[in-house]
Design a protein around this motif. Structure first.
Motif, PDB file in Angstrom:
ATOM      1  N   LEU C 140       0.851  -1.196   0.000  1.00  0.00           N
ATOM      2  CA  LEU C 140       0.000   0.000   0.000  1.00  0.00           C
ATOM      3  C   LEU C 140       0.882   1.240   0.000  1.00  0.00           C
ATOM      4  CD1 LEU C 140      -2.739  -0.898   2.577  1.00  0.00           C
ATOM      5  CD2 LEU C 140      -3.104  -0.328   0.217  1.00  0.00           C
ATOM      6  N   LEU C 166       3.171   2.314   3.006  1.00  0.00           N
ATOM      7  CA  LEU C 166       2.491   2.342   4.294  1.00  0.00           C
ATOM      8  C   LEU C 166       2.804   1.070   5.062  1.00  0.00           C
ATOM      9  CD1 LEU C 166      -0.907   3.667   3.008  1.00  0.00           C
ATOM     10  CD2 LEU C 166       0.847   4.949   4.200  1.00  0.00           C
ATOM     11  N   GLY C 167       2.940   1.221   6.389  1.00  0.00           N
ATOM     12  CA  GLY C 167       3.321   0.078   7.217  1.00  0.00           C
ATOM     13  C   GLY C 167       2.121  -0.613   7.808  1.00  0.00           C
ATOM     14  N   GLN C 168       2.139  -0.836   9.098  1.00  0.00           N
ATOM     15  CA  GLN C 168       1.059  -1.588   9.729  1.00  0.00           C
ATOM     16  C   GLN C 168      -0.149  -0.696   9.930  1.00  0.00           C
ATOM     17  OE1 GLN C 168       1.828  -4.319  12.900  1.00  0.00           O
ATOM     18  NE2 GLN C 168       3.988  -3.845  12.827  1.00  0.00           N
ATOM     19  N   GLY C 169      -1.314  -1.260   9.735  1.00  0.00           N
ATOM     20  CA  GLY C 169      -2.530  -0.487   9.942  1.00  0.00           C
ATOM     21  C   GLY C 169      -3.709  -1.202   9.322  1.00  0.00           C
ATOM     22  N   VAL C 170      -4.804  -0.468   9.195  1.00  0.00           N
ATOM     23  CA  VAL C 170      -6.047  -1.049   8.685  1.00  0.00           C
ATOM     24  C   VAL C 170      -6.547  -0.190   7.523  1.00  0.00           C
ATOM     25  CG1 VAL C 170      -8.434  -1.586   9.246  1.00  0.00           C
ATOM     26  CG2 VAL C 170      -6.675  -1.993  10.921  1.00  0.00           C
ATOM     27  N   LEU C 171      -6.974  -0.825   6.461  1.00  0.00           N
ATOM     28  CA  LEU C 171      -7.506  -0.106   5.302  1.00  0.00           C
ATOM     29  C   LEU C 171      -9.015  -0.240   5.299  1.00  0.00           C
ATOM     30  CD1 LEU C 171      -6.655   1.292   2.595  1.00  0.00           C
ATOM     31  CD2 LEU C 171      -7.087  -0.885   1.532  1.00  0.00           C
ATOM     32  N   TRP C 204      -6.823   5.000   5.370  1.00  0.00           N
ATOM     33  CA  TRP C 204      -5.795   4.209   6.057  1.00  0.00           C
ATOM     34  C   TRP C 204      -5.677   4.699   7.488  1.00  0.00           C
ATOM     35  CZ3 TRP C 204      -3.298  -0.087   5.648  1.00  0.00           C
ATOM     36  CH2 TRP C 204      -2.081  -0.266   6.298  1.00  0.00           C
ATOM     37  N   LEU C 223       7.996  -3.430  11.762  1.00  0.00           N
ATOM     38  CA  LEU C 223       7.133  -4.597  11.904  1.00  0.00           C
ATOM     39  C   LEU C 223       6.991  -5.034  13.349  1.00  0.00           C
ATOM     40  CD1 LEU C 223       8.146  -6.761   8.832  1.00  0.00           C
ATOM     41  CD2 LEU C 223       6.089  -5.463   9.186  1.00  0.00           C
ATOM     42  N   VAL C 226       2.125  -3.743  17.485  1.00  0.00           N
ATOM     43  CA  VAL C 226       1.499  -2.518  17.961  1.00  0.00           C
ATOM     44  C   VAL C 226       0.874  -2.798  19.316  1.00  0.00           C
ATOM     45  CG1 VAL C 226      -0.314  -0.874  17.402  1.00  0.00           C
ATOM     46  CG2 VAL C 226       1.086  -1.844  15.599  1.00  0.00           C
ATOM     47  N   ARG C 231      -4.275  -0.564  19.339  1.00  0.00           N
ATOM     48  CA  ARG C 231      -5.108  -1.430  18.515  1.00  0.00           C
ATOM     49  C   ARG C 231      -6.571  -1.175  18.752  1.00  0.00           C
ATOM     50  NH1 ARG C 231      -2.844  -5.685  15.864  1.00  0.00           N
ATOM     51  NH2 ARG C 231      -0.680  -5.877  16.450  1.00  0.00           N
ATOM     52  N   ILE C 234      -7.637   1.887  16.977  1.00  0.00           N
ATOM     53  CA  ILE C 234      -7.729   1.680  15.527  1.00  0.00           C
ATOM     54  C   ILE C 234      -8.985   0.892  15.169  1.00  0.00           C
ATOM     55  CG2 ILE C 234      -6.599   0.556  13.581  1.00  0.00           C
ATOM     56  CD1 ILE C 234      -3.949   1.272  14.769  1.00  0.00           C
ATOM     57  N   SER C 235      -9.274  -0.163  15.937  1.00  0.00           N
ATOM     58  CA  SER C 235     -10.468  -0.957  15.610  1.00  0.00           C
ATOM     59  C   SER C 235     -11.727  -0.131  15.787  1.00  0.00           C
ATOM     60  CB  SER C 235     -10.553  -2.184  16.518  1.00  0.00           C
ATOM     61  OG  SER C 235      -9.409  -2.970  16.368  1.00  0.00           O
ATOM     62  N   ARG C 238     -12.107   2.162  12.899  1.00  0.00           N
ATOM     63  CA  ARG C 238     -12.540   1.430  11.714  1.00  0.00           C
ATOM     64  C   ARG C 238     -14.040   1.210  11.736  1.00  0.00           C
ATOM     65  NH1 ARG C 238     -14.245  -3.588  10.725  1.00  0.00           N
ATOM     66  NH2 ARG C 238     -13.814  -4.499   8.698  1.00  0.00           N
TER      67      ARG C 238
END
Lengths: 291, 267, 293
Positions: C140, C166-171, C204, C223, C226, C231, C234-235, C238
């Motif tokens: 990404l 882009l590294g770690q995360g949620v799309l 993102w 890597l 998190v 987390r 972020i959830s 989302r």
């Protein structure tokens, strides 16, 4: 299976999340998404059900037809499964792409139902070696959002609960020729006993832990999954390993235990809803496909 | 000789006479068997396939005979999906029409397709697919005679054929089957009479990589409780460990045969 | 462990009570917009028999003499200067193909990315061969639209330190028409996560990076796992985004923040239920109206 592409960092994020029991949408490893079940959606069938599990949408229709029993089992009826992955579900199912997946799901359903106690096939027999009821269970995949097997098995159970087979009598003439008489009363019908119908639970192994009800993104991170078919009493009627990876024997035992636990909970909730829907009877507002 | 169009062919519908046989007298109560039946394996016997293997189990009174071949890696016809990394493994599992007890079975039935897919899913963890990008490896298995636990023997034969073809693998896959009698006792490596018993509790086939102790394939049906299933899985794993040395020795012997014997020159 | 089975509930029509009823002219393909010939034709219209007809289903927008019809549910139509989040689909010679939810795949040229080390040099043959080391299929990126080709494909560039892999995360994928065009699309939300609102509907969400070290053009990825509170944030974000997009609310930092605050009393996984979604969206709408009024 419909697949999504993920970057390495996203896969690492999902795997670490599963390790800490917090998935992308906030569920724990053993939580299901909200399941919506509705029966009797298609009026031309003997029984039908629609299941919505997140973005996965399944429609099951059952038609009961009269036929001759199999040669080696003359006193039993039979069940035939057919799964159709339409192009609506995912773009890669266009043309013949969905056929392979459909055959795989149908074969799994056959395997899970291939034992004595799941469905009472003797109740489907009309006269030995001559007439019996054949149940054609057709599953239609309307939308694919991950975790197909679970949704399909819940749909099959709900549709079997909803199935009404008309009562039939064989009248014998003086000359010995037989006549089939269908009863006139539309409410005079046989209902099937779905107590022992199994439900399939898919346990996907991500990292060192396993999750129940994986979404499409989680399925892209899964190396191997175990399909466990559980009845409401906790009996396991079938097990199958799918995927490209291998499983540790210890994880298999853990997965079996989780599958049994979650399976029993699914059966309890499902039966409650089916009973509630039945009790609503005529006043039930049919939502159907427009809701 | 050209086909005779006036010849009367056999009837369209035919039945196996065993259907009309009297039900069997009650068998002697089965004892639990915890050791697999003796197994004979040989690799490298077909000249046309790159790798091949033949397995026979059972012995006395006819046993399960399985033939397997492997070819490749060859260039894959098309790349679709995430197939860039790693080879595609295509497996085929077939019974000979006369292999099983009972009526003649047709070719290409749903059960054969299901077992072909199960064979592929069991062998994929063992083969180092990432070493052959964009390639295709074919494995086929033919069951010549089925006297019980055919799929388990097929798993072992297929992995022997792959190893014989020189394809890189993490470990040899060993398959073992188990069936549960109505009394609840567990029979390792059942014969077809045990499998086909009407009131049997169920059958389980397990594919194991013994050196890594990883399960790469699992297929089961019937009715099981959690404890009986766990115990069955453990027994199968033990059976696989027992069969492993036999398969390894078979591969070593096949390799020795392939090494050319140094010719003694003219004196 | 929770398994909830429920009967389907008919979806209620979104109440339009709270929204001020603006005069929106909604048309379907083939509807006459106007018969006045003094107007210039924009996108989404065509001329026939001296009448101006609509060719898409959407709202009519009029700027002085220009009439165009903007479709409400459409693929992303890029404009120069937009921020997009895309996924690499193919690695070709000297370019990457990026999927950005538009009609055609966008293009990221090798000359438009920052090389690791931040050097400014001519791209050599070794760079071409090592393209896969920088960006692979499935990665990404966040980028800006540099130009639009004649066939509608976008040309992207990541020539700034804030763009890149882009590294770690949620799309989260939503409809492109829900993302408002604003001055900045990179937000560090006070709740503890950062968010990139791509104009193409790809959003993102990622944990806020602590230090801003001089990265080599954003190609080195972190890597490490998190932490759990991050987390959860972020959830929750989302699920809030999904709730807002289901109810067709415009997405910008204020609305997302209000929605997040409205969702705090609920458990994260409860936010997936439709009645809870409705509740928090109602609350968000109310607060937004109060804020404007």
């Amino acid at each position: 299976m419909a697949w999504v592409r993920l970057s390495e960092a996203e896969k690492v994020y999902i795997a670490h999340g599963v390790q800490e029991d917090l998935r992308q949408d906030g569920r724990s490893c053993e939580d299901y998404r909200c399941i919506e079940v509705e029966t009797d959606v298609v009026s031309n069938t003997s029984g039908s059900a629609r299941v919505k599990l997140g973005h996965t949408d399944i429609l099951v229709g059952i038609k009961a037809e009269m036929g001759t029993p199999k040669l080696e089992r003359p006193h039993e009826g039979c069940v035939e499964f057919f799964v159709d992955c339409s192009a609506n579900a995912a773009p890669e199912f266009e043309g013949r792409g969905g056929e392979e997946l459909g055959t795989e799901i149908a074969n799994t359903l056959y395997r899970m139902f291939n034992n004595e106690s799941s469905l009472d096939l003797k109740a489907l027999c009309i006269s030995q070696a001559e007439h019996c009821w054949i149940l054609y269970v057709d599953v239609l995949l309307l939308e694919c959002g991950g975790n197909l097997f679970d949704a399909i098995s819940i749909g099959v159970k709900a549709a079997l609960f909803n199935t009404r087979i008309p009562k039939v009598r064989i009248l014998e003439d003086e000359e010995g020729s037989k006549e089939i008489e269908l009863s006139d009363d539309p409410y005079d019908c046989i209902r099937l006993n779905v107590e022992n119908v199994p439900c399939i639970i898919t346990l996907s192994k991500i990292g060192h832990r396993h999750v129940v009800d994986a979404t499409l993104q989680e399925e892209a991170c899964t190396l191997a999954s175990l399909l466990v078919s559980v009845t409401s009493k906790g009996l396991l009627t079938g097990m199958k390993k799918v995927g490209k990876g291998s499983l540790d024997p210890e994880s298999i035992f853990e997965m079996i235990e989780t599958g049994k636990r979650v399976g029993k909970a699914v059966h309890v909730s499902l039966q409650e809803i089916l009973n509630k829907e039945e009790s609503l009877g005529k006043q039930r507002q049919k939502v159907g496909f427009l809701g | 000789m050209p086909g005779d169009s006036r010849r009367i062919r056999g009837p369209e519908e035919s039945r196996c006479p065993l259907l009309y046989a009297l039900p069997e007298s009650p068998q002697a109560p089965e004892q639990a068997r915890t050791e697999p039946r003796p197994l004979y394996a040989r690799a490298g016997l077909l000249s046309q396939a790159k790798g091949s293997a033949y397995i026979e189990t059972g012995g006395g009174g006819g046993g399960t005979k399985v033939l397997s071949g492997a070819s490749g890696p060859r260039e894959a016809e098309r790349r679709d999906g995430p197939g860039l990394r790693g080879a595609r493994l295509v497996c085929e599992f077939r019974w000979a029409p006369f292999a099983r007890l009972g009526p003649r079975c047709g070719v290409g039935t749903a059960l054969e397709r299901e077992l072909s897919l199960a064979l592929q899913e069991s062998l994929e963890p063992a083969v180092r697919l990432e070493r052959y990008p964009r390639a295709q490896i074919h494995v086929w298995v033919l069951v010549l005679e089925d006297r019980g636990s055919a799929f388990a023997s097929a798993l072992s034969a297929a992995s022997l054929a792959l190893a014989d073809a020189g394809i890189e693998m993490y470990d040899v896959v060993v398959g073992c089957a188990l069936s549960r009698g109505p009394g609840g006792c567990l029979l390792l490596d059942p014969s077809d009479r045990d499998e086909g018993r009407p009131k049997s509790g169920g059958c389980l086939t397990l594919a194991l990589m013994p050196a890594l102790n990883q399960v790469c394939g699992l297929l089961c049906n019937g009715e099981w409780t959690e404890e009986s299933l766990s115990q069955a899985v453990r027994l199968c794993m033990e059976g696989c460990h027992r069969l492993y040395p036999v398969l390894q020795q078979c591969l070593v012997r096949a390799t020795k045969r392939k090494i050319s014997v140094p010719q003694s020159g003219p004196a | 462990m929770a398994v909830e089975v429920r009967l389907p509930a008919a979806r209620k029509r979104g109440s339009e009570v709270l929204l001020p009823e603006t005069n929106r002219h909604l048309v379907a393909p083939g509807d006459t917009i106007t018969t006045d010939t003094g107007f210039m034709r924009g996108h989404g219209t065509y001329m026939e028999d001296e009448k101006l007809l609509a060719s898409v289903a959407g709202t009519v927008e009029r700027v002085n003499k220009l009439i165009c019809v903007r479709a409400l549910k459409t693929r992303y139509n890029g404009e120069v200067g937009d921020i997009v989040v895309g996924r690499i689909t193919e690695v070709q010679q000297r370019r990457w193909k990026v999927e950005t939810n538009s009609r055609l795949d966008s293009v990221l040229l090798l000359s438009s990315v920052n090389l690791p080390g931040g050097e400014l040099r001519r791209r050599s043959v070794e760079d071409e061969l090592a393209m896969r080391d920088y960006l692979q299929e499935g990665d990404l990126i966040s980028a800006e639209v540099q130009a639009v080709f004649s066939d509608g494909a976008l040309s992207l560039h990541t020539r700034s330190l804030k763009y890149g892999k882009l590294g770690q995360g949620v799309l989260v994928q939503v409809s492109p028409s829900l993302v408002k065009r604003r001055k900045t699309h990179f937000h560090n939300l006070p709740c503890g996560a950062s968010i990139i609102l791509g104009n193409n509907g790809f959003i993102w969400i990622f944990p806020t990076p602590e230090q801003r070290e001089e990265e080599a053009g954003g190609f080195i990825m972190n890597l490490e796992p998190v932490s759990l509170p991050d987390r959860e944030v972020i959830s929750r974000l989302r699920n809030c985004l999904l709730a807002l997009s289901t109810h067709k609310m415009m997405l910008y930092d204020t609305s997302i923040l209000y929605c997040y605050e409205a969702s705090l009393p609920h458990q994260i996984k409860d936010l997936l239920k439709s009645e809870v979604m409705e509740e928090i969206v109602m609350e968000t709408r109310q607060r937004l109206v109060e804020q404007e009024g």
